[in-house]
Design a protein around this motif. Structure first.
Motif, PDB file in Angstrom:
ATOM      1  N   TRP A 192       3.662  14.267 -18.075  1.00 40.28           N
ATOM      2  CA  TRP A 192       2.408  13.419 -17.872  1.00 40.28           C
ATOM      3  C   TRP A 192       2.377  11.994 -17.614  1.00 40.28           C
ATOM      4  O   TRP A 192       2.379  11.135 -16.940  1.00 40.28           O
ATOM      5  CB  TRP A 192       1.671  12.697 -19.360  1.00 40.28           C
ATOM      6  N   VAL A 193       3.790  11.519 -18.296  1.00 38.97           N
ATOM      7  CA  VAL A 193       4.536  10.400 -17.106  1.00 38.97           C
ATOM      8  C   VAL A 193       4.689  10.186 -15.618  1.00 38.97           C
ATOM      9  O   VAL A 193       4.606   9.703 -15.318  1.00 38.97           O
ATOM     10  CB  VAL A 193       5.771   9.923 -17.825  1.00 38.97           C
ATOM     11  N   LYS A 194       5.022  11.883 -15.403  1.00 40.10           N
ATOM     12  CA  LYS A 194       5.490  11.727 -13.630  1.00 40.10           C
ATOM     13  C   LYS A 194       3.909  12.091 -12.974  1.00 40.10           C
ATOM     14  O   LYS A 194       4.221  11.015 -11.797  1.00 40.10           O
ATOM     15  CB  LYS A 194       6.330  13.342 -13.655  1.00 40.10           C
ATOM     16  N   ALA A 195       3.054  12.326 -13.696  1.00 44.96           N
ATOM     17  CA  ALA A 195       1.414  12.381 -12.788  1.00 44.96           C
ATOM     18  C   ALA A 195       1.217  10.935 -12.887  1.00 44.96           C
ATOM     19  O   ALA A 195       1.178  10.511 -11.822  1.00 44.96           O
ATOM     20  CB  ALA A 195       1.262  13.176 -13.373  1.00 44.96           C
ATOM     21  N   LEU A 196       1.532  10.033 -13.582  1.00 45.98           N
ATOM     22  CA  LEU A 196       0.809   9.088 -13.828  1.00 45.98           C
ATOM     23  C   LEU A 196       1.628   8.188 -12.662  1.00 45.98           C
ATOM     24  O   LEU A 196       0.862   7.268 -12.048  1.00 45.98           O
ATOM     25  CB  LEU A 196       1.039   8.038 -15.067  1.00 45.98           C
ATOM     26  N   ILE A 197       2.882   7.942 -12.569  1.00 46.37           N
ATOM     27  CA  ILE A 197       3.172   7.474 -12.106  1.00 46.37           C
ATOM     28  C   ILE A 197       3.403   7.944 -10.177  1.00 46.37           C
ATOM     29  O   ILE A 197       3.389   7.010  -8.897  1.00 46.37           O
ATOM     30  CB  ILE A 197       4.670   7.111 -12.157  1.00 46.37           C
ATOM     31  N   SER A 198       3.147   9.436  -9.822  1.00 44.16           N
ATOM     32  CA  SER A 198       3.384  10.022  -9.110  1.00 44.16           C
ATOM     33  C   SER A 198       1.312   8.834  -8.267  1.00 44.16           C
ATOM     34  O   SER A 198       1.739   8.469  -7.364  1.00 44.16           O
ATOM     35  CB  SER A 198       2.492  11.105  -8.686  1.00 44.16           C
ATOM     36  N   ALA A 200       0.179   6.124  -9.208  1.00 37.72           N
ATOM     37  CA  ALA A 200       0.225   4.704  -9.141  1.00 37.72           C
ATOM     38  C   ALA A 200       0.983   4.579  -7.904  1.00 37.72           C
ATOM     39  O   ALA A 200       1.083   3.705  -7.209  1.00 37.72           O
ATOM     40  CB  ALA A 200       1.770   4.388 -10.408  1.00 37.72           C
ATOM     41  N   LEU A 201       2.139   5.741  -7.517  1.00 41.43           N
ATOM     42  CA  LEU A 201       2.859   4.824  -6.002  1.00 41.43           C
ATOM     43  C   LEU A 201       1.739   6.255  -5.072  1.00 41.43           C
ATOM     44  O   LEU A 201       1.519   4.984  -3.655  1.00 41.43           O
ATOM     45  CB  LEU A 201       3.852   6.567  -5.825  1.00 41.43           C
ATOM     46  N   VAL A 202       0.530   6.765  -5.324  1.00 38.19           N
ATOM     47  CA  VAL A 202      -0.659   7.050  -3.940  1.00 38.19           C
ATOM     48  C   VAL A 202      -1.239   5.800  -4.341  1.00 38.19           C
ATOM     49  O   VAL A 202      -1.348   5.727  -3.616  1.00 38.19           O
ATOM     50  CB  VAL A 202      -0.817   7.978  -4.719  1.00 38.19           C
ATOM     51  N   VAL A 207      -1.969   3.213  -0.566  1.00 35.08           N
ATOM     52  CA  VAL A 207      -3.233   3.159   0.032  1.00 35.08           C
ATOM     53  C   VAL A 207      -3.023   2.207   0.105  1.00 35.08           C
ATOM     54  O   VAL A 207      -4.197   1.492   1.121  1.00 35.08           O
ATOM     55  CB  VAL A 207      -4.480   4.331  -0.898  1.00 35.08           C
ATOM     56  N   TYR A 208      -3.152   1.212  -0.878  1.00 36.29           N
ATOM     57  CA  TYR A 208      -3.286  -0.238  -1.404  1.00 36.29           C
ATOM     58  C   TYR A 208      -2.759  -1.348   0.771  1.00 36.29           C
ATOM     59  O   TYR A 208      -3.289  -1.505   1.181  1.00 36.29           O
ATOM     60  CB  TYR A 208      -2.930  -1.057  -1.937  1.00 36.29           C
ATOM     61  N   VAL A 209      -1.509  -0.368   0.781  1.00 40.46           N
ATOM     62  CA  VAL A 209      -0.902  -1.021   1.647  1.00 40.46           C
ATOM     63  C   VAL A 209      -1.017  -0.555   2.723  1.00 40.46           C
ATOM     64  O   VAL A 209      -1.359  -1.731   3.684  1.00 40.46           O
ATOM     65  CB  VAL A 209       0.501  -0.797   1.548  1.00 40.46           C
ATOM     66  N   LEU A 210      -1.402   0.644   3.357  1.00 40.30           N
ATOM     67  CA  LEU A 210      -2.357   0.911   4.261  1.00 40.30           C
ATOM     68  C   LEU A 210      -3.438   0.286   4.657  1.00 40.30           C
ATOM     69  O   LEU A 210      -3.277  -0.269   6.029  1.00 40.30           O
ATOM     70  CB  LEU A 210      -2.690   2.528   4.604  1.00 40.30           C
ATOM     71  N   PHE A 211      -4.307   0.115   3.451  1.00 38.53           N
ATOM     72  CA  PHE A 211      -5.376  -0.997   3.856  1.00 38.53           C
ATOM     73  C   PHE A 211      -5.343  -1.946   4.142  1.00 38.53           C
ATOM     74  O   PHE A 211      -6.235  -2.693   4.831  1.00 38.53           O
ATOM     75  CB  PHE A 211      -6.934  -0.661   2.825  1.00 38.53           C
TER      76      PHE A 211
END
Length: 65
Positions: free
Chosen positions: A26-32, A34-36, A40-44
């Motif tokens: 679950w922690v890995k999924a939340l970190i993943s 957040a990374l996505v 996306v934020y940096v791209l836009f």
């Protein structure tokens, strides 16, 4: 070569990232997630506005007749 890409022990880039993230599933999924969101934020915010003038979207080839 097997029918699945990880048959020979290689699981690719995403498997490497998943193994190196800390915590439980679950922690890995939340970190993943957040990374996505961060990517996306940096791209836009930065990459797409920088690249937009370099793209030929305003080069119209249809004549006004």
């Amino acid at each position: 070569m097997g029918l699945v890409p990880w048959y020979d022990g290689r699981d690719g880039m995403y498997g490497w990232i998943w193994r190196h993230l800390p915590g439980s599933t679950w922690v890995k999924a939340l970190i993943s997630l957040a990374l996505v969101v961060a990517v996306v934020y940096v791209l836009f915010q930065y990459v797409f506005p920088w690249a937009e003038p370099l793209l030929p979207f305003n080069d119209v080839t249809v004549d006004n007749q």
